[in-house]
Scaffold this active site. Structure first.
Site, PDB file in Angstrom:
ATOM      1  N   ARG A 124      -6.177 128.898  72.048  1.00  0.00           N
ATOM      2  CA  ARG A 124      -5.214 129.804  73.008  1.00  0.00           C
ATOM      3  C   ARG A 124      -4.121 129.217  72.851  1.00  0.00           C
ATOM      4  O   ARG A 124      -2.899 130.099  72.762  1.00  0.00           O
ATOM      5  CB  ARG A 124      -5.612 129.601  74.445  1.00  0.00           C
ATOM      6  CG  ARG A 124      -7.426 130.303  74.936  1.00  0.00           C
ATOM      7  CD  ARG A 124      -7.530 130.566  76.108  1.00  0.00           C
ATOM      8  NE  ARG A 124      -6.581 130.958  77.299  1.00  0.00           N
ATOM      9  CZ  ARG A 124      -6.750 130.704  78.038  1.00  0.00           C
ATOM     10  NH1 ARG A 124      -7.382 129.892  79.460  1.00  0.00           N
ATOM     11  NH2 ARG A 124      -5.366 131.292  79.382  1.00  0.00           N
TER      12      ARG A 124
ATOM     13  N   CYS B  52      -0.770 124.908  82.156  1.00  0.00           N
ATOM     14  CA  CYS B  52      -2.264 125.170  81.311  1.00  0.00           C
ATOM     15  C   CYS B  52      -2.320 126.886  81.863  1.00  0.00           C
ATOM     16  O   CYS B  52      -1.606 127.501  81.049  1.00  0.00           O
ATOM     17  CB  CYS B  52      -3.358 125.294  82.304  1.00  0.00           C
ATOM     18  SG  CYS B  52      -3.552 125.088  84.047  1.00  0.00           S
TER      19      CYS B  52
END
Length: 275
Positions: free
Chosen positions: A180, A235
């Site tokens: 990611r 995050c």
């Protein structure tokens, strides 16, 4: 003070009036599962905090997928559970570490002085054969006073300024999986990649089977980061950044902040750059 409490430390404190145990179990995609698990059984005296109903606010155009809760409403929740500014708070989840850590960071932001995560979570507690209960908890209402600790909170504006100026005294840490971070795949957010300048430190690497690693191991994990610099952790939505926040503090880093909107907030502004 350590942000981590072992189950052996908590056990003799169960009967103390000065402690409140906070059950933060949750499952993404199954939002009612955590409360159902709490109703089934929990640590005696524990009260329940829901990630999306209590520890997060209403999702809007900006702010990310788990924005800050309305602090007045959250204050009322603390007071309804008999929590004061002097109450010792111990939070646990199923053993993932992220949901309880979110609670710990949030209370640290509110200025609470004594809040810890239960190492290993409920899974470790039950595996040890420690007491469990099915009864709901009822406490006399109290007064709680919020004294915001801005030193642990990184605003969108602060992160935006970082990307524009790239100062040498700040390190931006992305807590997501490498794929990611690199933009190879993105299963949740509408754009792939990371905030420019960020380094990748996967949050699960600070844990070992739900337990936080020892201080020396945490220091090794972050050995390439200058401990004198300000560390901004993010995050996808401000939840899994929280174990990294605790791990950095345990490793001796003094200036650690969470960008609570995180990547999902960053990409909500169309003109923001992505690496």
């Amino acid at each position: 003070m350590s942000y981590i409490m072992g189950k052996e430390e908590l056990l003799p404190l169960l009967t103390s009036n000065d402690i409140r145990i906070c059950d933060c179990r949750f499952r993404l995609g199954t939002p009612d599962a955590g409360k159902s698990e709490y109703d089934q059984d929990h640590i005696p005296g524990a009260v329940y905090f829901d990630l999306e109903k209590d520890l997060s606010g209403i999702v809007g155009e900006h702010g990310g997928r788990h924005p800050l809760p309305d602090l007045t409403t959250f204050k009322g929740k603390l007071e309804a559970y008999g929590i004061t500014n002097d109450t010792v708070l111990v939070a646990y989840d199923g053993g993932e570490g992220s949901y309880a850590s979110r609670f710990v960071w949030l209370l640290s932001y509110l200025g609470h002085r004594n809040v810890q995560v239960l190492d290993g979570g409920y899974a470790a507690w039950k595996d040890a054969g420690y007491p469990i209960d099915t009864a709901g908890a009822d406490y006399p209402a109290t007064d709680y006073h919020i004294e915001l600790n801005e030193s642990v909170f990184a605003s969108y504006e602060k992160v935006k300024e970082y990307t524009l100026k790239n100062p040498d005294d700040i390190v931006l840490v992305d807590s997501r999986e490498s794929k990611r971070y690199q933009g190879i795949e993105e299963p949740i957010d509408k754009k792939a990649g990371h905030i420019p300048g960020a380094v990748n430190k996967l949050w699960t690497k600070v844990l070992d089977n739900g337990h936080f690693k020892k201080k020396e191991e945490l220091q090794e994990n972050f050995s390439d980061i200058d401990r004198d610099k300000e560390i901004i952790v993010y995050c996808g939505s401000g939840v899994t950044a929280s174990p990294n926040y605790i791990a950095l503090k345990e490793a001796g880093f003094k200036h650690v902040l969470i960008y609570i909107g995180s990547y999902s907030d960053w990409i909500s502004y169309d003109d923001n750059p992505i690496e």
